[in-house]
Design a protein around this motif. Structure first.
Motif, mmCIF file in Angstrom:
data_model
loop_
_atom_site.group_PDB
_atom_site.id
_atom_site.type_symbol
_atom_site.label_atom_id
_atom_site.label_comp_id
_atom_site.label_asym_id
_atom_site.label_seq_id
_atom_site.Cartn_x
_atom_site.Cartn_y
_atom_site.Cartn_z
ATOM 1 N N GLY A 88 -15.809 34.484 -29.022
ATOM 2 C CA GLY A 88 -16.634 34.699 -27.576
ATOM 3 C C GLY A 88 -16.138 35.311 -26.408
ATOM 4 N N SER A 89 -18.008 35.418 -25.349
ATOM 5 C CA SER A 89 -16.883 35.484 -23.875
ATOM 6 C C SER A 89 -17.175 35.083 -23.063
ATOM 7 C CB SER A 89 -18.600 36.948 -24.330
ATOM 8 O OG SER A 89 -19.543 36.416 -24.326
ATOM 9 N N SER A 90 -16.929 33.843 -23.244
ATOM 10 C CA SER A 90 -17.286 32.208 -22.107
ATOM 11 C C SER A 90 -16.355 31.753 -21.625
ATOM 12 C CB SER A 90 -18.199 31.649 -22.954
ATOM 13 O OG SER A 90 -18.149 30.238 -23.559
ATOM 14 N N VAL A 91 -15.668 30.488 -21.118
ATOM 15 C CA VAL A 91 -14.461 30.634 -20.212
ATOM 16 C C VAL A 91 -13.930 29.850 -21.380
ATOM 17 C CG1 VAL A 91 -15.047 29.616 -18.699
ATOM 18 C CG2 VAL A 91 -16.113 28.741 -19.944
ATOM 19 N N LEU A 92 -14.504 29.242 -22.967
ATOM 20 C CA LEU A 92 -13.433 28.890 -23.906
ATOM 21 C C LEU A 92 -12.610 30.119 -24.353
ATOM 22 C CD1 LEU A 92 -17.240 26.964 -26.101
ATOM 23 C CD2 LEU A 92 -15.170 26.571 -24.161
ATOM 24 N N HIS A 93 -12.602 30.664 -24.958
ATOM 25 C CA HIS A 93 -11.935 32.470 -24.650
ATOM 26 C C HIS A 93 -11.232 32.708 -23.500
ATOM 27 C CE1 HIS A 93 -13.899 32.000 -29.054
ATOM 28 N NE2 HIS A 93 -12.702 31.867 -28.867
ATOM 29 N N ILE A 120 -21.453 37.663 -27.586
ATOM 30 C CA ILE A 120 -21.570 38.290 -26.430
ATOM 31 C C ILE A 120 -23.404 37.168 -25.962
ATOM 32 C CG2 ILE A 120 -20.338 40.265 -25.691
ATOM 33 C CD1 ILE A 120 -23.017 42.002 -26.302
ATOM 34 N N GLU A 121 -24.590 36.914 -26.705
ATOM 35 C CA GLU A 121 -25.517 36.110 -26.739
ATOM 36 C C GLU A 121 -25.580 36.274 -27.684
ATOM 37 O OE1 GLU A 121 -29.291 37.682 -24.198
ATOM 38 O OE2 GLU A 121 -27.858 38.700 -24.492
ATOM 39 N N ASP A 122 -26.672 34.814 -27.740
ATOM 40 C CA ASP A 122 -27.187 34.453 -29.295
ATOM 41 C C ASP A 122 -28.617 34.415 -29.020
ATOM 42 O OD1 ASP A 122 -25.480 33.894 -30.347
ATOM 43 O OD2 ASP A 122 -24.916 31.689 -30.548
ATOM 44 N N THR A 123 -29.520 35.390 -29.490
ATOM 45 C CA THR A 123 -31.230 35.316 -28.879
ATOM 46 C C THR A 123 -32.364 34.473 -29.811
ATOM 47 O OG1 THR A 123 -31.632 37.576 -30.007
ATOM 48 C CG2 THR A 123 -30.191 37.550 -28.141
ATOM 49 N N GLY A 124 -33.505 35.017 -28.970
ATOM 50 C CA GLY A 124 -34.377 34.641 -30.538
ATOM 51 C C GLY A 124 -34.782 34.980 -31.015
ATOM 52 N N SER A 125 -35.496 34.921 -32.124
ATOM 53 C CA SER A 125 -35.786 35.817 -32.832
ATOM 54 C C SER A 125 -36.221 37.724 -32.860
ATOM 55 C CB SER A 125 -37.062 35.603 -33.355
ATOM 56 O OG SER A 125 -38.186 35.599 -33.178
ATOM 57 N N GLU A 126 -35.902 37.748 -31.733
ATOM 58 C CA GLU A 126 -36.305 39.573 -31.477
ATOM 59 C C GLU A 126 -35.073 39.130 -30.126
ATOM 60 O OE1 GLU A 126 -40.487 39.721 -30.807
ATOM 61 O OE2 GLU A 126 -39.651 40.132 -28.392
ATOM 62 N N VAL A 127 -34.195 40.729 -29.482
ATOM 63 C CA VAL A 127 -34.170 41.033 -28.749
ATOM 64 C C VAL A 127 -34.778 43.076 -29.098
ATOM 65 C CG1 VAL A 127 -31.791 42.140 -30.162
ATOM 66 C CG2 VAL A 127 -31.146 41.000 -28.065
ATOM 67 N N ARG A 128 -33.599 43.285 -27.378
ATOM 68 C CA ARG A 128 -34.208 44.921 -27.364
ATOM 69 C C ARG A 128 -32.650 45.546 -26.959
ATOM 70 N NH1 ARG A 128 -38.760 46.934 -26.622
ATOM 71 N NH2 ARG A 128 -40.928 45.447 -25.904
ATOM 72 N N VAL A 165 -13.593 34.696 -20.133
ATOM 73 C CA VAL A 165 -14.991 35.652 -19.309
ATOM 74 C C VAL A 165 -14.849 37.534 -19.847
ATOM 75 C CG1 VAL A 165 -16.360 35.772 -17.955
ATOM 76 C CG2 VAL A 165 -14.548 33.678 -18.351
ATOM 77 N N TYR A 166 -15.779 37.486 -20.219
ATOM 78 C CA TYR A 166 -16.282 39.066 -20.390
ATOM 79 C C TYR A 166 -17.376 39.558 -20.461
ATOM 80 C CZ TYR A 166 -17.400 43.306 -23.330
ATOM 81 O OH TYR A 166 -17.698 44.217 -23.453
ATOM 82 N N GLY A 167 -17.208 40.099 -19.125
ATOM 83 C CA GLY A 167 -18.536 40.009 -18.204
ATOM 84 C C GLY A 167 -19.149 41.992 -18.035
ATOM 85 N N GLY A 168 -18.637 42.423 -19.358
ATOM 86 C CA GLY A 168 -19.491 43.945 -20.169
ATOM 87 C C GLY A 168 -19.165 45.058 -19.054
ATOM 88 N N VAL A 169 -19.869 46.058 -18.383
ATOM 89 C CA VAL A 169 -19.459 46.638 -17.801
ATOM 90 C C VAL A 169 -19.637 46.656 -16.769
ATOM 91 C CG1 VAL A 169 -20.626 49.223 -17.215
ATOM 92 C CG2 VAL A 169 -21.052 49.046 -19.585
ATOM 93 N N ASN A 170 -20.256 45.762 -16.346
ATOM 94 C CA ASN A 170 -20.459 45.601 -14.902
ATOM 95 C C ASN A 170 -19.228 44.966 -14.206
ATOM 96 O OD1 ASN A 170 -23.087 46.307 -14.957
ATOM 97 N ND2 ASN A 170 -23.888 44.651 -15.478
ATOM 98 N N ARG A 171 -18.373 45.057 -15.044
ATOM 99 C CA ARG A 171 -17.112 43.679 -14.280
ATOM 100 C C ARG A 171 -15.957 44.197 -14.229
ATOM 101 N NH1 ARG A 171 -18.138 39.396 -11.386
ATOM 102 N NH2 ARG A 171 -16.382 39.234 -11.861
ATOM 103 N N GLU A 172 -16.362 46.031 -14.785
ATOM 104 C CA GLU A 172 -15.380 47.016 -14.314
ATOM 105 C C GLU A 172 -15.140 47.160 -13.033
ATOM 106 O OE1 GLU A 172 -15.782 49.665 -17.348
ATOM 107 O OE2 GLU A 172 -15.739 48.898 -19.168
ATOM 108 N N ASP A 173 -13.680 47.361 -12.244
ATOM 109 C CA ASP A 173 -12.897 48.513 -11.449
ATOM 110 C C ASP A 173 -12.717 49.118 -11.851
ATOM 111 O OD1 ASP A 173 -13.294 47.417 -8.537
ATOM 112 O OD2 ASP A 173 -11.739 47.485 -9.174
ATOM 113 N N PRO A 174 -12.254 49.789 -11.012
ATOM 114 C CA PRO A 174 -10.636 51.342 -11.432
ATOM 115 C C PRO A 174 -10.009 50.282 -10.732
ATOM 116 C CG PRO A 174 -12.483 51.739 -9.331
ATOM 117 C CD PRO A 174 -12.813 50.574 -9.974
ATOM 118 N N ARG A 175 -9.933 49.150 -9.997
ATOM 119 C CA ARG A 175 -7.935 48.778 -9.824
ATOM 120 C C ARG A 175 -7.798 48.387 -11.616
ATOM 121 N NH1 ARG A 175 -4.996 47.433 -5.916
ATOM 122 N NH2 ARG A 175 -5.213 44.913 -6.761
#
Length: 368
Positions: A175-180, A27-35, A182-192
């Motif tokens: 991955g989570s982009s258009v190369l596979h 879902i993401e590549d970050t720098g040397s730290e992440v929360r 698109v996956y946007g996590g919880v915020n992209r869920e919908d009842p439909r």
């Protein structure tokens, strides 16, 4: 009628009476730290049967320390650590609480691993059906008819499982982009989207008892493309079919590019640009450039920009200062056409018919 799926597909699922099919999504590549944070947060090793240790604060700061990781100031064993929310004495279903990792909010677990150089990589380990609910909300308008959403759910599930087979021993499957997908996590869920996933739970498309490469795209412009011409994938179930999307305004587009824009993108003179060859469905396979050089259509679209040149089904007109591209469709054109699925659903077609139309020869089977 759904047939029982081949044994090879059943082997995809983790063992255990209550196990569910899972995917590992980068879902993401970050720098040397992440929360990472979440209600009832806990950490453990990256394995399906790991023991998790609660983190009282509900938050973790992970830092890269050479080839190892540090969580809230304490070094951990190995080069990865797995986080799960909802781990507490009164939690009946650990892992069902969403957690936040970097900028992403997701269900399931999150693995933080040491990546190349001094960076970290985040991998979401998520039940397939939860993943699909978010993919549908990212890939198709949730306002589309229920039968179109169901068709997309089956295509996305099949695509994901086929990719999992290809990458079974890798650190992640997709991955989570258009190369596979698109996956946007919880915020992209919908009842439909959740309803469409639930209604088709466990259903996949197969050819000769293996999951197909269920490619899809936004709009084909009136006729889909063969797998070979679109993706260099010569597959019997990816062949051109007529599509009702060609009559929709969403399938038509124009792009005006100046000579300067084209020269900067192609690094060749813009004047003299001509279409040199097309596929049987009218998509451009090769162009001739102003200095006599040639370029294939896929490279042309990549260099001019996918949002400018929405497809390779276009006509070209010279203007005083550049070119007008008049096109049909959006995307590579192979497999399920999303706007076509909407049009068929609007006409009363149910999702099985839609899938049969766009993947001729594929069978709908029940995996679980």
């Amino acid at each position: 009628m759904l047939r029982p799926v081949a044994l090879v597909l059943l082997l995809l699922a983790p063992l255990g009476a209550s196990a569910v099919e899972t995917l590992r999504i980068a879902i993401e590549d970050t720098g040397s730290e992440v929360r990472v944070s979440g209600k009832g947060l806990a950490s453990g090793p990256d394995s399906e049967d790991a023991d998790f240790t609660p983190i009282a604060s509900g938050q973790a700061l992970i830092r890269r320390k050479g080839e190892r990781l540090e969580v809230n100031g304490t070094l951990v064993e190995g080069d990865s650590v797995r986080f799960r929310a909802g781990v507490s004495n009164d939690s009946a279903a650990p892992g069902t609480e969403p957690l936040k990792a970097g900028a992403a909010q997701v269900r399931g677990d999150v693995v933080v691993r040491a990546h190349h150089r001094n960076s970290l990589q985040l991998i979401n380990v998520i039940p397939l059906e939860d993943y699909l609910a978010a993919v549908l909300g990212s890939e198709m308008p949730v306002s589309f008819p229920a039968e179109a959403l169901k068709a997309q759910a089956v295509a996305a599930r099949t695509y994901a499982l086929q990719k999992k087979l290809d990458a079974y021993s890798n650190d992640f499957h997709l991955g989570s982009s258009v190369l596979h997908q698109v996956y946007g996590g919880v915020n992209r869920e919908d009842p439909r989207t959740r309803a469409a996933v639930d209604a088709t739970r466990g259903q996949v498309l197969t050819y000769e008892l293996a999951p197909i490469e269920a490619y899809f795209h936004a709009s084909c412009g009136g006729r889909t493309e063969s797998g070979f011409d679109a993706l260099q994938r010569s597959l019997p179930y990816l062949r051109p079919v007529d599509c009702p999307c060609g009559k929709l305004p969403a399938s038509r587009w124009t792009a005006t590019l100046s000579d300067a824009d084209i020269k900067a993108a192609l690094r060749h003179p813009a004047q003299g640009l001509k279409v040199a060859a097309r596929t049987r469905t009218n998509r451009v396979t090769r162009v001739t450039l102003g200095d006599g050089a040639s370029m294939d259509g896929v490279e042309l679209r990549r260099k001019l920009g996918y949002t400018r040149l929405k497809s390779l089904d276009f006509d070209l007109e010279r203007t005083d200062r550049g070119y007008v591209f008049t096109g049909r469709g959006y995307g590579h054109g192979a497999g399920l056409c999303q706007w076509g699925a909407k049009a068929l659903a609007d006409k009363g077609r149910e999702y099985r018919e839609i899938l049969s139309h766009y993947y001729p020869g594929a069978e709908l089977q029940q995996l679980y």
